[in-house]
Design a protein around this motif. Structure first.
Motif, PDB file in Angstrom:
ATOM      1  N   GLU A  87       0.845  -1.190   0.000  1.00 16.91           N
ATOM      2  CA  GLU A  87       0.000   0.000   0.000  1.00 16.91           C
ATOM      3  C   GLU A  87       0.882   1.243   0.000  1.00 16.91           C
ATOM      4  O   GLU A  87       2.014   1.220   0.477  1.00 16.91           O
ATOM      5  CB  GLU A  87      -0.918   0.023   1.226  1.00 16.91           C
ATOM      6  N   ALA A  88       0.345   2.313  -0.560  1.00 17.26           N
ATOM      7  CA  ALA A  88       1.049   3.591  -0.562  1.00 17.26           C
ATOM      8  C   ALA A  88       0.485   4.439   0.571  1.00 17.26           C
ATOM      9  O   ALA A  88      -0.624   4.966   0.464  1.00 17.26           O
ATOM     10  CB  ALA A  88       0.868   4.293  -1.903  1.00 17.26           C
ATOM     11  N   ILE A  89       1.234   4.547   1.652  1.00 15.53           N
ATOM     12  CA  ILE A  89       0.782   5.282   2.837  1.00 15.53           C
ATOM     13  C   ILE A  89       1.834   6.319   3.203  1.00 15.53           C
ATOM     14  O   ILE A  89       3.021   6.001   3.326  1.00 15.53           O
ATOM     15  CB  ILE A  89       0.553   4.325   4.028  1.00 15.53           C
ATOM     16  N   THR A  90       1.422   7.570   3.348  1.00 13.98           N
ATOM     17  CA  THR A  90       2.359   8.630   3.713  1.00 13.98           C
ATOM     18  C   THR A  90       2.846   8.437   5.147  1.00 13.98           C
ATOM     19  O   THR A  90       2.279   7.655   5.909  1.00 13.98           O
ATOM     20  CB  THR A  90       1.692  10.015   3.593  1.00 13.98           C
ATOM     21  N   LYS A  91       3.875   9.172   5.513  1.00 13.73           N
ATOM     22  CA  LYS A  91       4.457   9.039   6.851  1.00 13.73           C
ATOM     23  C   LYS A  91       3.453   9.366   7.953  1.00 13.73           C
ATOM     24  O   LYS A  91       3.553   8.842   9.060  1.00 13.73           O
ATOM     25  CB  LYS A  91       5.688   9.943   6.983  1.00 13.73           C
ATOM     26  N   ASP A  92       2.469  10.224   7.648  1.00  9.48           N
ATOM     27  CA  ASP A  92       1.467  10.580   8.650  1.00  9.48           C
ATOM     28  C   ASP A  92       0.174   9.781   8.474  1.00  9.48           C
ATOM     29  O   ASP A  92      -0.873  10.145   9.024  1.00  9.48           O
ATOM     30  CB  ASP A  92       1.170  12.083   8.628  1.00  9.48           C
ATOM     31  N   GLY A  93       0.234   8.675   7.719  1.00  4.91           N
ATOM     32  CA  GLY A  93      -0.874   7.730   7.700  1.00  4.91           C
ATOM     33  C   GLY A  93      -1.930   7.899   6.637  1.00  4.91           C
ATOM     34  O   GLY A  93      -2.942   7.196   6.656  1.00  4.91           O
ATOM     35  N   GLN A 361       7.409   8.235   1.626  1.00  2.00           N
ATOM     36  CA  GLN A 361       8.393   9.143   2.225  1.00  2.00           C
ATOM     37  C   GLN A 361       7.841  10.550   2.452  1.00  2.00           C
ATOM     38  O   GLN A 361       8.567  11.440   2.887  1.00  2.00           O
ATOM     39  CB  GLN A 361       9.624   9.225   1.312  1.00  2.00           C
ATOM     40  N   LEU A 362       6.558  10.741   2.150  1.00  2.00           N
ATOM     41  CA  LEU A 362       5.968  12.077   2.214  1.00  2.00           C
ATOM     42  C   LEU A 362       5.124  12.285   3.464  1.00  2.00           C
ATOM     43  O   LEU A 362       4.600  11.344   4.046  1.00  2.00           O
ATOM     44  CB  LEU A 362       5.105  12.319   0.971  1.00  2.00           C
ATOM     45  N   ASP A 363       4.989  13.553   3.837  1.00  2.00           N
ATOM     46  CA  ASP A 363       4.105  13.978   4.926  1.00  2.00           C
ATOM     47  C   ASP A 363       3.094  14.956   4.325  1.00  2.00           C
ATOM     48  O   ASP A 363       3.472  15.893   3.609  1.00  2.00           O
ATOM     49  CB  ASP A 363       4.925  14.656   6.032  1.00  2.00           C
ATOM     50  N   MET A 364       1.806  14.742   4.595  1.00  2.97           N
ATOM     51  CA  MET A 364       0.770  15.522   3.933  1.00  2.97           C
ATOM     52  C   MET A 364       0.864  17.021   4.228  1.00  2.97           C
ATOM     53  O   MET A 364       0.700  17.850   3.328  1.00  2.97           O
ATOM     54  CB  MET A 364      -0.614  14.996   4.304  1.00  2.97           C
TER      55      MET A 364
END
Length: 395
Positions: A87-93, A361-364
């Protein structure tokens, strides 16, 4: 020709002209065949059997490559085909759906192997090309049914026939047009050829029974076109006894659709932004012309502002937005698209693993700030440089 390529026989493609968003290039990407375009006419003077190595990611081409250059080319292919996170999940979920752009049954299987969570774009024109008569309802139904069965409960979004521009067929009388990309194509053509359109819709609706199938109309420029297409869809649906609960969407790839997005959003269940065509129409540059190909860059702030406007209108109406154009496969663009609020990305199967890794690796909050900043920049080059400098990820 591109649709007839066999990935197990074709290691790579190099062309003297063309652009990264031409139809043939998109098909090569979907099939996982590395391709570099617009090399120049010197390519045509090379002798037969000259060894060429290329890196489809960086655009590098080597004539009679050294062992080191050959190794680099092979390593780039290995990376593209490496396993993707589930799954593609950002660092903040935040979970972002990553779908596949495909052209046929074999691609559907390949897409799942690459980690696709469904099909965000089935280019249905592959059924219509390289033949003298249109496909029968049975042929279309069997193909859609086969792909839907491979997908299981995953979504399958089928774009209705999009012939015209750089795609032609002998049985639809396409008159010579000075500007074919501005001419008779997409939903305009479907509404004018109701027998072909109705046959396709019947096949799609029949295949939707028991499956998670969506339908979307290409090249929409007005509310009237959507209503006319939906009317035909409803008439066909009423003639069938068993159909699924099918969702209806449109491709947003014409500037008029962006400016009317608030009204169009009331008519459909979802938007899918086709950045390849949207870029060429916004920038007034033919995406198949290598002399102006640099202008059709989806990272141009003008194109990104159009994307933002579309997302805002869609979300205000409570519908989702996907990006299925080449921009969604661009690692530099992914942080921007997420920051603009795009809900789903649909990419060529070989790009799925890369896109998922970038997302992880991203944060929204960070990408929202980044997206806000790049909209103020002066061009695609500045956007590219800003992302590379600001985003601490492996691009």
């Amino acid at each position: 020709l591109a649709l007839q390529l066999q990935p197990n026989l074709v290691l790579g493609i190099c062309t003297s002209a063309g652009s990264v968003t031409a139809h043939s290039t998109l098909i090569a990407n979907t099939l996982g065949i590395p391709m570099v375009v617009g090399i120049g006419t010197q390519l045509l003077s090379l002798a037969t059997d000259t060894q060429i190595a290329l890196d489809g990611t960086t655009g590098e081409v080597w004539i009679e490559p050294s062992p080191v250059q050959l190794l680099k080319a092979k390593q780039s292919q290995t990376f593209v085909k490496s396993p993707a996170p589930q799954e593609a999940i950002t660092k903040d979920g935040r979970k972002i759906a990553v779908m596949a752009n495909i052209v046929g049954v074999a691609d559907a299987e390949f897409a799942l192997e690459c980690g696709a969570e469904g099909v965000g774009l089935l280019r249905s024109e592959f059924l219509y090309l390289h033949r003298q008569t249109p496909p029968t309802e049975a042929e279309e139904y069997e193909t859609y049914q086969a792909i839907a069965q491979i997908m299981g409960s995953r979504p399958l979004t089928i774009r209705t026939l999009d012939i015209g521009g750089d795609k032609t067929v002998p049985y639809i009388k396409l008159e010579s047009e000075p500007n074919p990309f501005l001419g008779w194509r997409g939903i305009r053509q479907s509404l004018d050829t109701p027998e072909i359109f109705q046959t396709q819709l019947r096949a799609i609706l029949r295949a939707s029974y028991g499956h998670n199938i969506k339908v979307m109309f290409p090249m929409v420029a007005s509310v009237q076109e959507v209503r006319a297409a939906k009317k035909i869809l409803t008439e066909v649906e009423n003639s069938l006894s068993e159909v699924g609960n099918i969702k209806v969407g449109i491709m947003v790839e014409v500037p008029a659709a962006v400016t009317m997005a608030n009204q169009l959003a009331k008519e459909v269940d979802f938007f899918s932004i086709g950045t390849n065509d949207l870029s060429q129409y916004v920038m007034a540059a033919d995406r198949t012309n290598s002399k102006v190909a640099n202008l059709t860059n989806g990272l141009e702030p003008a194109v990104l502002r159009m994307t933002q406007q579309t997302v805002i209108a869609a979300h205000e109406a409570g519908i989702s937005v996907s990006v299925c154009g080449q921009l969604a496969s661009n690692s530099v663009a992914v942080p921007i698209l997420l920051g603009l609020g795009v809900d789903e990305l649909s990419v060529a199967p070989p790009a799925i693993s890369i896109v998922k890794r970038v997302i992880s690796q991203l944060d929204m909050l960070e990408v929202e700030a980044i997206a806000h900043s790049v909209l103020k920049l002066d061009g695609a080059k500045s956007v590219q440089e800003y992302i590379v400098a600001q985003v601490g990820i492996e691009i």
